[in-house]
Design a protein around this motif. Structure first.
Motif, short mmCIF file in Angstrom:
data_model
loop_
_atom_site.label_atom_id
_atom_site.label_comp_id
_atom_site.label_asym_id
_atom_site.label_seq_id
_atom_site.Cartn_x
_atom_site.Cartn_y
_atom_site.Cartn_z
N ILE A 10 0.74 -1.20 0.09
CA ILE A 10 0.08 -0.12 0.03
C ILE A 10 0.87 1.34 0.13
O ILE A 10 0.79 2.12 -0.68
CB ILE A 10 -0.95 -0.05 1.11
N PHE A 11 1.93 1.31 0.84
CA PHE A 11 2.88 2.40 0.95
C PHE A 11 3.39 2.69 -0.39
O PHE A 11 3.73 3.71 -0.72
CB PHE A 11 3.99 2.26 2.14
N GLY A 12 3.99 1.41 -1.10
CA GLY A 12 4.60 1.53 -2.18
C GLY A 12 3.59 1.97 -3.23
O GLY A 12 3.80 2.97 -4.26
N ALA A 13 2.33 1.88 -3.39
CA ALA A 13 1.45 2.16 -4.41
C ALA A 13 1.37 3.75 -4.19
O ALA A 13 1.07 4.43 -5.01
CB ALA A 13 0.15 1.41 -4.09
N ILE A 96 -1.38 6.10 6.89
CA ILE A 96 -1.84 7.29 7.09
C ILE A 96 -0.63 8.52 6.81
O ILE A 96 -0.88 9.28 5.97
CB ILE A 96 -2.39 7.88 8.47
N ALA A 97 0.41 8.34 7.13
CA ALA A 97 1.84 9.08 7.05
C ALA A 97 1.97 9.01 5.50
O ALA A 97 2.31 10.06 5.12
CB ALA A 97 2.87 8.29 7.87
N GLY A 98 1.92 7.96 4.79
CA GLY A 98 2.35 7.85 3.58
C GLY A 98 1.29 8.65 2.61
O GLY A 98 1.73 9.53 1.67
N MET A 131 9.19 9.54 2.04
CA MET A 131 8.33 8.36 2.20
C MET A 131 9.26 7.12 2.02
O MET A 131 9.04 6.01 2.58
CB MET A 131 7.40 8.43 0.85
N GLY A 132 10.39 7.49 1.24
CA GLY A 132 11.52 6.41 1.30
C GLY A 132 12.10 6.14 2.50
O GLY A 132 12.17 4.88 2.95
N VAL A 133 12.41 7.15 3.27
CA VAL A 133 13.01 6.98 4.64
C VAL A 133 12.12 6.30 5.61
O VAL A 133 12.17 5.61 6.54
CB VAL A 133 13.39 8.43 5.20
N LEU A 134 10.68 6.64 5.61
CA LEU A 134 9.66 6.15 6.33
C LEU A 134 8.97 4.72 5.82
O LEU A 134 8.13 4.19 6.70
CB LEU A 134 8.55 7.18 6.42
N PHE A 135 9.60 4.50 4.71
CA PHE A 135 9.04 3.10 4.11
C PHE A 135 8.88 2.15 5.37
O PHE A 135 9.80 1.72 5.99
CB PHE A 135 9.79 2.74 3.18
N PRO A 136 7.66 1.40 5.47
CA PRO A 136 7.58 0.36 6.40
C PRO A 136 8.08 -1.06 5.91
O PRO A 136 7.55 -1.46 4.90
CB PRO A 136 5.78 0.22 6.46
N THR A 137 9.10 -1.56 6.64
CA THR A 137 9.64 -2.57 6.18
C THR A 137 9.41 -3.43 7.33
O THR A 137 9.19 -3.37 8.58
CB THR A 137 11.16 -2.72 6.09
N PRO A 138 9.33 -5.26 7.15
CA PRO A 138 9.19 -6.14 8.07
C PRO A 138 10.27 -5.79 9.10
O PRO A 138 9.87 -6.07 10.55
CB PRO A 138 9.50 -7.21 7.54
N ALA A 139 11.35 -5.60 9.00
CA ALA A 139 12.52 -5.19 10.11
C ALA A 139 11.92 -4.13 10.87
O ALA A 139 12.27 -4.18 12.08
CB ALA A 139 13.85 -4.80 9.35
N ARG A 140 11.73 -3.08 10.47
CA ARG A 140 11.11 -2.05 10.99
C ARG A 140 9.97 -2.29 11.77
O ARG A 140 9.55 -1.79 13.19
CB ARG A 140 10.79 -0.67 10.13
N ALA A 141 9.20 -3.19 11.27
CA ALA A 141 7.91 -3.67 12.25
C ALA A 141 8.26 -4.49 13.50
O ALA A 141 8.08 -4.13 14.44
CB ALA A 141 6.94 -4.61 11.26
N GLU A 142 9.44 -5.43 13.34
CA GLU A 142 9.88 -6.15 14.19
C GLU A 142 10.58 -5.15 15.24
O GLU A 142 10.66 -5.57 16.43
CB GLU A 142 10.78 -7.00 13.57
N LEU A 143 11.47 -4.21 14.96
CA LEU A 143 12.18 -3.32 15.63
C LEU A 143 11.11 -2.35 16.78
O LEU A 143 11.16 -2.40 17.86
CB LEU A 143 12.85 -2.37 15.12
N TRP A 144 9.97 -2.18 16.08
CA TRP A 144 8.97 -1.53 16.85
C TRP A 144 8.42 -2.23 17.82
O TRP A 144 7.91 -1.80 18.95
CB TRP A 144 7.74 -0.76 15.76
N ALA A 145 7.91 -3.71 17.29
CA ALA A 145 7.21 -4.53 18.32
C ALA A 145 8.33 -4.90 19.51
O ALA A 145 7.78 -4.80 20.69
CB ALA A 145 7.11 -5.91 17.36
#
Length: 153
Positions: A10-13, A96-98, A131-145
């Motif tokens: 979605i973010f990529g779109a 939303i941020a995207g 947007m590229g800097v804030l792009f949601p990646t699985p690694a960022r999701a795991e870090l946040w978790a």
């Protein structure tokens, strides 16, 4: 398919929408297909306001990314719920941020289109970079978790 992966699509779109519109605008203006619809003095005023708009969009996106997921984690803790609502809202916050950054990028494209000034597309590039800097990646999701794990009940 993993829900975080869907968020990246979605973010990529959102990024692709801004990019494709910027390319179309650049083509239309560069080929002379579109003639400027706004006089030069308004163009100067718009150039002055765009950086402020971009700064506000970046700040709003960062606030969205930090406030929404954390608020839902704290709410889940207060209500003694599992962490899944917070994770869903982490994904929602990224979308939303995207969208906020996409809107600012599209506005820059519109200014380039109606003024004929391709310099406005630099603003679109800035929004795409953000947007590229804030792009949601699985690694960022795991870090946040991992960061919010101790906030859960």
């Amino acid at each position: 398919m993993n829900a975080y992966r869907i968020t990246t699509f979605i973010f990529g779109a959102l990024m692709m929408g801004v990019t494709s519109f910027a390319v179309i605008v650049a083509f239309l203006v560069a080929t002379g297909t579109v003639k400027p619809a706004i006089a030069q003095p308004v163009d100067a005023a718009a150039q002055a306001g765009i950086p402020l708009l971009q700064l506000l969009a970046i700040i709003a996106a960062l606030i969205t990314l930090s406030a929404i997921p954390l608020a839902f984690v704290l709410r889940a803790r207060t209500l003694a719920r599992a962490g899944s609502p917070a994770e869903a809202n982490w994904r929602m916050a990224h979308i939303i941020a995207g969208a906020i950054l996409e809107g600012a990028g599209l506005l820059c494209c519109v200014f380039a289109l109606i003024t004929g000034n391709l310099a406005f597309l630099a603003g679109t590039g800035l929004m795409l970079a953000a947007m590229g800097v804030l792009f949601p990646t699985p690694a960022r999701a795991e870090l946040w978790a991992a960061e919010v794990a101790d906030l859960r009940p």
